[in-house]
Design a protein around this motif. Sequence first.
Motif, PDB file in Angstrom:
ATOM      1  N   GLU A   1       0.824  -1.203   0.000  1.00 39.73           N
ATOM      2  CA  GLU A   1       0.000   0.000   0.000  1.00 39.73           C
ATOM      3  C   GLU A   1       0.869   1.270   0.000  1.00 39.73           C
ATOM      4  OE1 GLU A   1      -2.636   0.767   3.469  1.00 39.73           O
ATOM      5  OE2 GLU A   1      -3.974  -0.561   2.389  1.00 39.73           O
TER       6      GLU A   1
ATOM      7  N   ARG B   1      -6.441   3.108  -1.948  1.00 41.46           N
ATOM      8  CA  ARG B   1      -6.033   1.950  -1.148  1.00 41.46           C
ATOM      9  C   ARG B   1      -7.107   0.870  -1.073  1.00 41.46           C
ATOM     10  NH1 ARG B   1      -4.057   3.305   4.456  1.00 41.46           N
ATOM     11  NH2 ARG B   1      -5.958   4.568   4.547  1.00 41.46           N
TER      12      ARG B   1
ATOM     13  N   MET C   1     -19.508   5.493  -7.527  1.00 42.15           N
ATOM     14  CA  MET C   1     -18.870   5.085  -6.279  1.00 42.15           C
ATOM     15  C   MET C   1     -18.120   6.263  -5.664  1.00 42.15           C
ATOM     16  SD  MET C   1     -15.788   4.104  -4.861  1.00 42.15           S
ATOM     17  CE  MET C   1     -14.859   2.752  -4.225  1.00 42.15           C
TER      18      MET C   1
ATOM     19  N   MET D   1      -2.025   8.273   8.495  1.00 39.77           N
ATOM     20  CA  MET D   1      -3.065   7.496   7.831  1.00 39.77           C
ATOM     21  C   MET D   1      -2.998   6.033   8.268  1.00 39.77           C
ATOM     22  SD  MET D   1      -3.806   7.273   3.738  1.00 39.77           S
ATOM     23  CE  MET D   1      -3.903   9.059   3.525  1.00 39.77           C
ATOM     24  N   GLN D   2      -4.135   5.491   8.672  1.00 40.24           N
ATOM     25  CA  GLN D   2      -4.141   4.093   9.115  1.00 40.24           C
ATOM     26  C   GLN D   2      -4.013   3.150   7.929  1.00 40.24           C
ATOM     27  OE1 GLN D   2      -7.880   4.901  11.406  1.00 40.24           O
ATOM     28  NE2 GLN D   2      -7.118   3.197  12.616  1.00 40.24           N
ATOM     29  N   THR D   3      -3.317   2.051   8.129  1.00 46.75           N
ATOM     30  CA  THR D   3      -3.224   1.066   7.058  1.00 46.75           C
ATOM     31  C   THR D   3      -4.591   0.429   6.853  1.00 46.75           C
ATOM     32  OG1 THR D   3      -0.971   0.611   7.729  1.00 46.75           O
ATOM     33  CG2 THR D   3      -2.012  -1.002   6.295  1.00 46.75           C
ATOM     34  N   LYS D   4      -4.958   0.304   5.607  1.00 49.79           N
ATOM     35  CA  LYS D   4      -6.289  -0.203   5.283  1.00 49.79           C
ATOM     36  C   LYS D   4      -6.234  -1.662   4.828  1.00 49.79           C
ATOM     37  CE  LYS D   4     -10.420   0.912   2.659  1.00 49.79           C
ATOM     38  NZ  LYS D   4     -11.300   0.741   3.823  1.00 49.79           N
ATOM     39  N   LYS D   5      -5.227  -1.985   4.002  1.00 44.03           N
ATOM     40  CA  LYS D   5      -5.155  -3.328   3.430  1.00 44.03           C
ATOM     41  C   LYS D   5      -3.911  -4.040   3.931  1.00 44.03           C
ATOM     42  CE  LYS D   5      -5.168  -3.263  -1.074  1.00 44.03           C
ATOM     43  NZ  LYS D   5      -4.856  -1.851  -1.258  1.00 44.03           N
TER      44      LYS D   5
ATOM     45  N   LEU E   1      -1.544  -7.148   3.006  1.00 46.18           N
ATOM     46  CA  LEU E   1      -1.277  -8.030   1.877  1.00 46.18           C
ATOM     47  C   LEU E   1      -0.149  -8.993   2.193  1.00 46.18           C
ATOM     48  CD1 LEU E   1      -1.289  -5.343  -0.977  1.00 46.18           C
ATOM     49  CD2 LEU E   1      -3.143  -6.906  -0.355  1.00 46.18           C
TER      50      LEU E   1
ATOM     51  N   PRO F   1      -2.461 -14.558  -2.419  1.00 49.72           N
ATOM     52  CA  PRO F   1      -3.292 -14.355  -1.238  1.00 49.72           C
ATOM     53  C   PRO F   1      -4.288 -13.215  -1.455  1.00 49.72           C
ATOM     54  CG  PRO F   1      -0.943 -14.330  -0.667  1.00 49.72           C
ATOM     55  CD  PRO F   1      -1.055 -14.270  -2.152  1.00 49.72           C
TER      56      PRO F   1
ATOM     57  N   LEU G   1     -12.549   0.855   7.492  1.00 43.31           N
ATOM     58  CA  LEU G   1     -12.540   2.130   8.213  1.00 43.31           C
ATOM     59  C   LEU G   1     -13.764   2.990   7.887  1.00 43.31           C
ATOM     60  CD1 LEU G   1      -8.745   2.869   7.663  1.00 43.31           C
ATOM     61  CD2 LEU G   1      -9.824   2.400   9.878  1.00 43.31           C
TER      62      LEU G   1
ATOM     63  N   ALA H   1     -21.683  -1.064   0.396  1.00 40.91           N
ATOM     64  CA  ALA H   1     -21.306  -0.596  -0.944  1.00 40.91           C
ATOM     65  C   ALA H   1     -21.003   0.899  -0.923  1.00 40.91           C
ATOM     66  CB  ALA H   1     -22.415  -0.891  -1.943  1.00 40.91           C
ATOM     67  N   ARG H   2     -21.818   1.642  -0.186  1.00 42.13           N
ATOM     68  CA  ARG H   2     -21.672   3.092  -0.207  1.00 42.13           C
ATOM     69  C   ARG H   2     -20.562   3.597   0.727  1.00 42.13           C
ATOM     70  NH1 ARG H   2     -28.055   5.016  -1.088  1.00 42.13           N
ATOM     71  NH2 ARG H   2     -28.245   3.898  -3.067  1.00 42.13           N
ATOM     72  N   THR H   3     -20.030   2.726   1.556  1.00 40.53           N
ATOM     73  CA  THR H   3     -18.903   3.119   2.403  1.00 40.53           C
ATOM     74  C   THR H   3     -17.611   2.473   1.892  1.00 40.53           C
ATOM     75  OG1 THR H   3     -19.536   1.337   3.932  1.00 40.53           O
ATOM     76  CG2 THR H   3     -20.218   3.585   4.498  1.00 40.53           C
ATOM     77  N   GLU H   4     -17.584   1.160   1.830  1.00 39.34           N
ATOM     78  CA  GLU H   4     -16.355   0.473   1.440  1.00 39.34           C
ATOM     79  C   GLU H   4     -16.177   0.366  -0.064  1.00 39.34           C
ATOM     80  OE1 GLU H   4     -13.826  -0.465   3.480  1.00 39.34           O
ATOM     81  OE2 GLU H   4     -14.953   0.655   4.984  1.00 39.34           O
ATOM     82  N   GLY H   5     -17.224   0.701  -0.832  1.00 37.63           N
ATOM     83  CA  GLY H   5     -17.075   0.769  -2.280  1.00 37.63           C
ATOM     84  C   GLY H   5     -17.294  -0.538  -3.022  1.00 37.63           C
ATOM     85  N   ILE H   6     -17.515  -1.628  -2.301  1.00 37.03           N
ATOM     86  CA  ILE H   6     -17.661  -2.944  -2.937  1.00 37.03           C
ATOM     87  C   ILE H   6     -19.111  -3.409  -2.797  1.00 37.03           C
ATOM     88  CG2 ILE H   6     -16.877  -5.344  -2.946  1.00 37.03           C
ATOM     89  CD1 ILE H   6     -14.337  -4.351  -1.471  1.00 37.03           C
ATOM     90  N   ILE H   7     -19.738  -3.781  -3.904  1.00 46.72           N
ATOM     91  CA  ILE H   7     -21.102  -4.314  -3.842  1.00 46.72           C
ATOM     92  C   ILE H   7     -21.006  -5.800  -3.507  1.00 46.72           C
ATOM     93  CG2 ILE H   7     -23.217  -4.759  -5.161  1.00 46.72           C
ATOM     94  CD1 ILE H   7     -22.619  -2.255  -6.794  1.00 46.72           C
TER      95      ILE H   7
END
Lengths: 453, 453
Positions: free
Chosen positions: A10, A76, A147, B1-5, B7, B80, B87, B375-381
């Motif tokens: 990231e 991110r 989005m 900034m907090q790490t989001k992902k 990997l 992976p 967040l 969907a409206r927060t994290e962006g993924i449906i």
Amino acid sequence: MQTKKFLLSEQEIPRAWYNVIADMAVKPRPMINPATHEPIKAEDLYPLFSKAASDQEVNYTDSFIEIPESVRDLYRIWRPTPLVRALALERALDTPAHIYFKNESVSPVGSHKLNSAIAQAYFCKQEGVTNITTETGAGQWGAALSMAAKHFGLELAVYMVRVSYDQKPYRRSIMQTYGAEVISSPSMSTKAGRKIITDRPNYSGSLGTAISEAVELAMSTPNCKYVLGSVLNHVALHQTVIGLEAEKQMEMAGEMPDTVIACFGGGSNFSGLAFPFLRHNLKDGANIRFIAAEPSSCPKLTRGEFQYDFGDEAGYTPLIPMYTLGHTFTPANIHAGGLRYHGGGAIVSQLKHDNLIDAVDIPQLETFKAATLFARTEGIIPAPESSHAIAATIREALKAKVEGKQEVILFNLSGHGLIDMTAYDRYFANDLTNYDVTADEIAAATAQLEKIL
Amino acid sequence: MQTKKFLLSEQEIPRAWYNVIADMAVKPRPMINPATHEPIKAEDLYPLFSKAASDQEVNYTDSFIEIPESVRDLYRIWRPTPLVRALALERALDTPAHIYFKNESVSPVGSHKLNSAIAQAYFCKQEGVTNITTETGAGQWGAALSMAAKHFGLELAVYMVRVSYDQKPYRRSIMQTYGAEVISSPSMSTKAGRKIITDRPNYSGSLGTAISEAVELAMSTPNCKYVLGSVLNHVALHQTVIGLEAEKQMEMAGEMPDTVIACFGGGSNFSGLAFPFLRHNLKDGANIRFIAAEPSSCPKLTRGEFQYDFGDEAGYTPLIPMYTLGHTFTPANIHAGGLRYHGGGAIVSQLKHDNLIDAVDIPQLETFKAATLFARTEGIIPAPESSHAIAATIREALKAKVEGKQEVILFNLSGHGLIDMTAYDRYFANDLTNYDVTADEIAAATAQLEKIL
């Protein structure tokens, strides 16, 4: 076992976009005002676009432009995207070529379009804008902007090309799930739409018409800006995160591409992948080849004219210097809806004119054949748009096989095709054709061009 | 900034699956032969499944079972998968809880199902099998197995539950693009199908019926095996790559989950995420809570009986010890087609019976409300199935808010919903209901159960 995927952390999401214009010896011509024939300045664009996007549009000097932290933060969600070595495809083709692809299909909306959607929505929000409008062809761009708009709390109206609105209801639903309003274009909601509906009642729409409608609504709505998903310099700029990541990842793979390939509609994913690599040709004397893969039914780079033309059907936009088929050209209803656009963007067109990039045009059936092979080897069903890049890659890889050349090819998988399955259905049912355009049709469509160049 | 992902590298794809049975103090009861009431041994399963899968099914001793290199090689296409800190969802809920999700939706077919599909197809290929059959509900499993079958050169026939076959044509097209044959179930191609079509001409199908058809075709076709996408021990085993990766990623995040949540159909994604974390409860005295989120319209863990029952509608399979609503129970046509299954799998059922895991049932409308917020927060449906896990997570996070507790919640985003958009359309059109089942309906459906436990 060979490494297949090259992943970045990231923290390695680029901190600046790459502005290729700064490094071009011959700059793109400026956009011009159709009434006065004066070059367009940033201020001329402020009524239509966000100030930040307008400034970026005419920035000819800064090689790198910082990415705001709020934009990187949203990147991110899915960035950095993987670079993948297509080992199974290589085996199926029995080619000595090494094939890599940048997998932009992993974004939550399934394509690269989010890279610019997030940036533009952020700029609008920062500048106090409350409403935005846009157009969308197949729906990839509209989904991305929906989005992004929701994230920044902007109201969004999307004009969706009628043929896609009717044929791709899932894309419409995706935009609505993110909270956007979606209008079939041509529509009764604008003067441009009403005129074309009246003149041509069965018109299936085009990106050029949808842009006219979105521009008109933005210009007639208080505190509203227009946001475009391709063609313009600032959109190409935002998309360079693709190539900047890919550069680092090719380094991880220990190779540099000989050939870089992407599909071509208005130029957004092609520019995004190609420009950071083109920098090595412009600055360091490298000799990478760049191929824009466009549909045979909409061949502006290979068979259009390099001239000034409007970006939209109704003629609301400034005149843009580009390879074009004429802004009233109506492309056939191929399934790669995102490539149904008459012109090529100022930067890419100038590069093509100066022989710094190449282009090929590919018939629809070849793209689906390539897509099916890719799905059955690499496991990912590609978007019909991206399948043009795959077809061009397969041509190159087979040529490398004949020549016994260990060519390194990099292409952009701009999106997945999971929402385009009706197109695959029709392909398997032998219900698709190649839709070619004749020289006469192109001549007729380009006859009205402003001969300024 | 907090790490989001968070990997992992390709090298960190697990090298062994985790077999929770080896660590359970009370083992699951064995499957039994309905005619003799004798426990099933691996050899009894050889005619139906690959030998490797059969052996894994009754392996009660090895905690870890090596993943073949060819399977790991295909995992590398998308594994992976990312662990993501939600967040934006946390902010929207204004909760002190930390919410993480494992994003299995990034696979090329959009769900976790590939984890077992690849393993099972590989085992069949290794053992010289040429043809395989399976069932699919919403189509996630069928799509995954189609991709895996094509890779290993196996011919595949998929029985797809009729309601999904008709309502989800895109999933069918995906399977066909990968080269599989797809048959609407119930069909005329099997005795089981013909009987149910004759008895109930308007029957919309169920997973139980589709399993009967796939089993019958496999048993009557030379060199053909049957492959199942959930319920069985070996499927749960293969899915543990999810939790094994998530364990390392939670470590990277510097936290351990207090609560682990996944949706529940037959158990494959729940087991996959939960078992590696459950190990800490079984072995190290940890106190992690596990919640299986099932639909209120198909509530086997929360309202079913713990008994021996068939895995399929026609009664072709061995008797399986599980929480069940009865193998003739026909779930309502909810959009989470992958959760429309009458029983819960032997391991999960035993764990539930011994109070080592919890379950909640969630009404359909709550799942779509949760999905839309996500969907409206994290962006993924999200897929309608996964939305059950999201709804359960939101319940937990809001409870944590009331209690002022900084709970760490981990849930599995088993798949995306981009191919389920008609369901969202109907939700936004207020055209969905909650479909509850009454105690009487459950009592009637479970009345015929074999009372062996």
